[in-house]
Design a protein around this motif. Structure first.
Motif, PDB file in Angstrom:
ATOM      1  N   VAL A 292      -1.379 -23.248 -21.318  1.00  0.00           N
ATOM      2  CA  VAL A 292      -0.711 -22.430 -22.319  1.00  0.00           C
ATOM      3  C   VAL A 292      -1.397 -21.081 -22.427  1.00  0.00           C
ATOM      4  N   LEU A 293      -0.615 -20.076 -22.795  1.00  0.00           N
ATOM      5  CA  LEU A 293      -1.125 -18.727 -23.038  1.00  0.00           C
ATOM      6  C   LEU A 293      -1.077 -18.453 -24.523  1.00  0.00           C
ATOM      7  N   ILE A 294      -2.173 -17.930 -25.073  1.00  0.00           N
ATOM      8  CA  ILE A 294      -2.206 -17.488 -26.466  1.00  0.00           C
ATOM      9  C   ILE A 294      -2.542 -16.010 -26.463  1.00  0.00           C
ATOM     10  N   THR A 295      -1.560 -15.165 -26.784  1.00  0.00           N
ATOM     11  CA  THR A 295      -1.877 -13.752 -26.949  1.00  0.00           C
ATOM     12  C   THR A 295      -2.574 -13.575 -28.292  1.00  0.00           C
ATOM     13  N   GLY A 296      -3.586 -12.716 -28.318  1.00  0.00           N
ATOM     14  CA  GLY A 296      -4.409 -12.636 -29.521  1.00  0.00           C
ATOM     15  C   GLY A 296      -5.239 -13.884 -29.711  1.00  0.00           C
ATOM     16  N   GLY A 297      -5.601 -14.521 -28.610  1.00  0.00           N
ATOM     17  CA  GLY A 297      -6.210 -15.850 -28.662  1.00  0.00           C
ATOM     18  C   GLY A 297      -7.634 -15.908 -29.156  1.00  0.00           C
TER      19      GLY A 297
ATOM     20  N   VAL B 261      -5.248 -20.222 -21.686  1.00  0.00           N
ATOM     21  CA  VAL B 261      -5.473 -18.854 -21.245  1.00  0.00           C
ATOM     22  C   VAL B 261      -5.295 -17.941 -22.451  1.00  0.00           C
ATOM     23  N   LEU B 262      -6.291 -17.135 -22.725  1.00  0.00           N
ATOM     24  CA  LEU B 262      -6.229 -16.192 -23.829  1.00  0.00           C
ATOM     25  C   LEU B 262      -5.928 -14.796 -23.297  1.00  0.00           C
ATOM     26  N   MET B 263      -5.146 -14.040 -24.039  1.00  0.00           N
ATOM     27  CA  MET B 263      -4.963 -12.621 -23.753  1.00  0.00           C
ATOM     28  C   MET B 263      -5.395 -11.867 -24.993  1.00  0.00           C
ATOM     29  N   ASP B 264      -6.566 -11.258 -24.933  1.00  0.00           N
ATOM     30  CA  ASP B 264      -7.115 -10.583 -26.100  1.00  0.00           C
ATOM     31  C   ASP B 264      -7.961  -9.400 -25.645  1.00  0.00           C
ATOM     32  N   THR B 265      -7.736  -8.248 -26.243  1.00  0.00           N
ATOM     33  CA  THR B 265      -8.509  -7.058 -25.887  1.00  0.00           C
ATOM     34  C   THR B 265      -9.913  -7.075 -26.493  1.00  0.00           C
ATOM     35  N   LEU B 266     -10.149  -7.989 -27.431  1.00  0.00           N
ATOM     36  CA  LEU B 266     -11.410  -8.079 -28.172  1.00  0.00           C
ATOM     37  C   LEU B 266     -11.692  -6.796 -28.950  1.00  0.00           C
ATOM     38  N   ALA B 267     -10.618  -6.098 -29.347  1.00  0.00           N
ATOM     39  CA  ALA B 267     -10.778  -4.840 -30.062  1.00  0.00           C
ATOM     40  C   ALA B 267     -11.138  -5.041 -31.529  1.00  0.00           C
TER      41      ALA B 267
ATOM     42  N   ILE C  75     -11.097 -22.883 -21.129  1.00  0.00           N
ATOM     43  CA  ILE C  75     -10.784 -21.614 -21.779  1.00  0.00           C
ATOM     44  C   ILE C  75     -11.024 -20.463 -20.811  1.00  0.00           C
ATOM     45  N   ARG C  76     -10.043 -19.558 -20.722  1.00  0.00           N
ATOM     46  CA  ARG C  76     -10.196 -18.359 -19.895  1.00  0.00           C
ATOM     47  C   ARG C  76      -9.577 -17.194 -20.649  1.00  0.00           C
ATOM     48  N   ASN C  77     -10.301 -16.080 -20.742  1.00  0.00           N
ATOM     49  CA  ASN C  77      -9.761 -14.904 -21.436  1.00  0.00           C
ATOM     50  C   ASN C  77      -9.397 -13.808 -20.459  1.00  0.00           C
ATOM     51  N   LEU C  78      -8.181 -13.301 -20.600  1.00  0.00           N
ATOM     52  CA  LEU C  78      -7.740 -12.120 -19.873  1.00  0.00           C
ATOM     53  C   LEU C  78      -7.915 -10.942 -20.825  1.00  0.00           C
TER      54      LEU C  78
ATOM     55  N   ALA D  79       0.551 -13.074 -16.460  1.00  0.00           N
ATOM     56  CA  ALA D  79      -0.015 -14.153 -17.278  1.00  0.00           C
ATOM     57  C   ALA D  79       1.049 -15.187 -17.627  1.00  0.00           C
ATOM     58  N   VAL D  80       2.222 -14.738 -18.042  1.00  0.00           N
ATOM     59  CA  VAL D  80       3.279 -15.662 -18.444  1.00  0.00           C
ATOM     60  C   VAL D  80       3.780 -16.467 -17.245  1.00  0.00           C
ATOM     61  N   ALA D  81       3.796 -15.853 -16.072  1.00  0.00           N
ATOM     62  CA  ALA D  81       4.271 -16.552 -14.873  1.00  0.00           C
ATOM     63  C   ALA D  81       3.385 -17.727 -14.494  1.00  0.00           C
ATOM     64  N   ASP D  82       2.171 -17.762 -15.042  1.00  0.00           N
ATOM     65  CA  ASP D  82       1.195 -18.769 -14.633  1.00  0.00           C
ATOM     66  C   ASP D  82       0.984 -19.863 -15.672  1.00  0.00           C
ATOM     67  N   VAL D  83       1.846 -19.901 -16.725  1.00  0.00           N
ATOM     68  CA  VAL D  83       1.643 -20.879 -17.795  1.00  0.00           C
ATOM     69  C   VAL D  83       2.938 -21.619 -18.099  1.00  0.00           C
ATOM     70  N   ASP D  84       2.797 -22.678 -18.903  1.00  0.00           N
ATOM     71  CA  ASP D  84       3.942 -23.507 -19.281  1.00  0.00           C
ATOM     72  C   ASP D  84       4.521 -23.152 -20.640  1.00  0.00           C
ATOM     73  N   ALA D  85       3.770 -22.404 -21.451  1.00  0.00           N
ATOM     74  CA  ALA D  85       4.236 -22.028 -22.787  1.00  0.00           C
ATOM     75  C   ALA D  85       3.394 -20.869 -23.291  1.00  0.00           C
ATOM     76  N   VAL D  86       3.967 -20.118 -24.237  1.00  0.00           N
ATOM     77  CA  VAL D  86       3.280 -18.956 -24.809  1.00  0.00           C
ATOM     78  C   VAL D  86       3.297 -19.049 -26.327  1.00  0.00           C
ATOM     79  N   PHE D  87       2.130 -18.887 -26.935  1.00  0.00           N
ATOM     80  CA  PHE D  87       2.014 -18.648 -28.370  1.00  0.00           C
ATOM     81  C   PHE D  87       1.718 -17.163 -28.525  1.00  0.00           C
ATOM     82  N   HIS D  88       2.664 -16.419 -29.081  1.00  0.00           N
ATOM     83  CA  HIS D  88       2.511 -14.969 -29.150  1.00  0.00           C
ATOM     84  C   HIS D  88       2.009 -14.574 -30.536  1.00  0.00           C
ATOM     85  N   LEU D  89       0.683 -14.371 -30.621  1.00  0.00           N
ATOM     86  CA  LEU D  89       0.029 -14.020 -31.875  1.00  0.00           C
ATOM     87  C   LEU D  89      -0.529 -12.605 -31.876  1.00  0.00           C
TER      88      LEU D  89
END
Length: 347
Positions: free
Chosen positions: A4-9, A29-35, A54-57, A70-80
């Motif tokens: 699964v992908l969690i944006t803002g993870g 898989v996390l997508m977070d800028t860590l800003a 756990i892996r962060n992009l 990122a989305v092409a490589d996962v089964d579901a997305v939680f968009h946070l």
């Protein structure tokens, strides 16, 4: 198990959700800028607990190509992932638009290609300031004069009424998610959240106010209340919010194309003054409370009727707010460094 992908993870809700999913054996898989200040410690905590899962992009939802990959490589997305503060949206509405609406379109377009499930984190701000709701003061809290509304809260039949750039960007994204389910058969649903609180919340004056109040009180710093402090919210412990996100994915075929309110409901409705009084009991001393003018778009009252989510998603009764706030206080005291957390929100 799935990926699964969690944006803002690495954020508050994202890190709690990632912990739950990784603990259940999923690859996350996390997508977070860590800003946002402080979220690096959430990522370190996740890696310590679940390093192999756990892996962060470290990239941005505004990066169309990165989102698509990122989305092409996962089964579901939680968009946070989002710009989360009304105040910041007023300072820079273009950036607020680009992150909250542009980023959501990037996620939806990527999901459309493979019909990847998307669970979207929306907000109660889509209902506007509720200025038409008659209110009266009861025990230092603004309360609806309408007994039905007082007993149940605001349900999903309430007309949408976007206020402030933040309300517009999140509200438009909310509607795009629902329309992608309708127009493109993307299995997607929306959770319109009230005030979520709990461990791993790096609260600031602009967002995450429950933790912010506790951080300020623990550090003997003044707390500023905008308005009269009698505004009421239904607060929900993050563990209950995570329950809803997980259940929404598990039941995505049943809930696709639907929006649900997600909050603590009338049993967890509390005014800012009442919350601070409870916090003073927990920490053993008075808080230094100061007042300033109302802020744009602020709701004097918002309590969600979350009965549709509870019934459809099979959710248990939420944690009582007094127990939940005590849990947050214990965590903040154990994580003593958080009492020096920055007081502004980074985009």
């Amino acid at each position: 198990m799935s990926r699964v992908l969690i944006t803002g993870g690495a954020g508050f809700i994202g890190s709690n959700l990632a912990d739950r999913l990784a603990g259940a054996g999923h690859e996350v898989v996390l997508m977070d800028t860590l800003a946002r200040p402080g979220v690096e410690r959430n990522l370190k905590w996740l890696l310590l607990r679940h390093r192999s899962r756990i892996r962060n992009l470290q990239t941005d939802v505004r990066d169309t190509a990165a989102v698509a990959a990122a989305v092409a490589d996962v089964d579901a997305v939680f968009h946070l992932a989002a710009q989360v503060a009304v105040t910041t949206s007023l300072d820079d509405p273009r950036e607020d638009f680009d992150i909250n609406l542009g980023g959501t379109i990037n996620v939806l377009e990527a999901a459309r290609k493979r019909r990847t499930p998307v669970i979207f984190a929306s907000t109660n701000k889509v209902y506007g300031d509720l200025a038409d709701v008659g209110l009266e003061l009861v025990d230092d809290a603004w309360t609806p004069t309408d007994r039905t509304l007082r007993a149940a809260g605001v349900d999903e039949r309430r007309p949408l009424d976007f206020h402030t750039p933040y309300g517009c960007s999140k509200g438009a994204a909310d509607q795009y998610v629902l329309d992608y389910a309708r127009s493109f058969d993307v299995p997607a649903c929306v959770l319109r959240m009230s005030c979520i609180y709990g461990p791993r919340q790096m609260g600031t004056e602009d967002q995450g106010w429950v933790a912010h109040f506790l951080i300020r009180a623990l550090n003997d710093d003044p707390i500023t209340l905008f308005g009269d402090g009698r505004q009421v919210r239904d607060i929900l412990h993050v563990s209950n919010a995570v329950d809803a996100y997980v259940a929404a994915l598990e039941r995505i075929d049943q809930v696709r194309g639907r929006a649900f309110n997600l909050g603590g409901g009338p049993a967890n409705a509390v005014s800012l003054r009442q919350l601070i009084a409870h916090m003073e009991g927990l920490i053993g001393h008075r808080a230094d409370v100061r007042f300033e003018d109302w802020r744009a778009g602020d709701q004097r009252y918002f309590v969600a009727d979350a009965s549709a989510a509870c019934t459809t998603l099979g959710l248990a009764a939420p944690t009582g707010w007094r127990d939940g706030v005590a849990d947050l206080a214990r965590w903040l005291q154990a994580e003593g460094g958080l009492v020096t957390a920055p007081q502004t929100v980074a985009a």
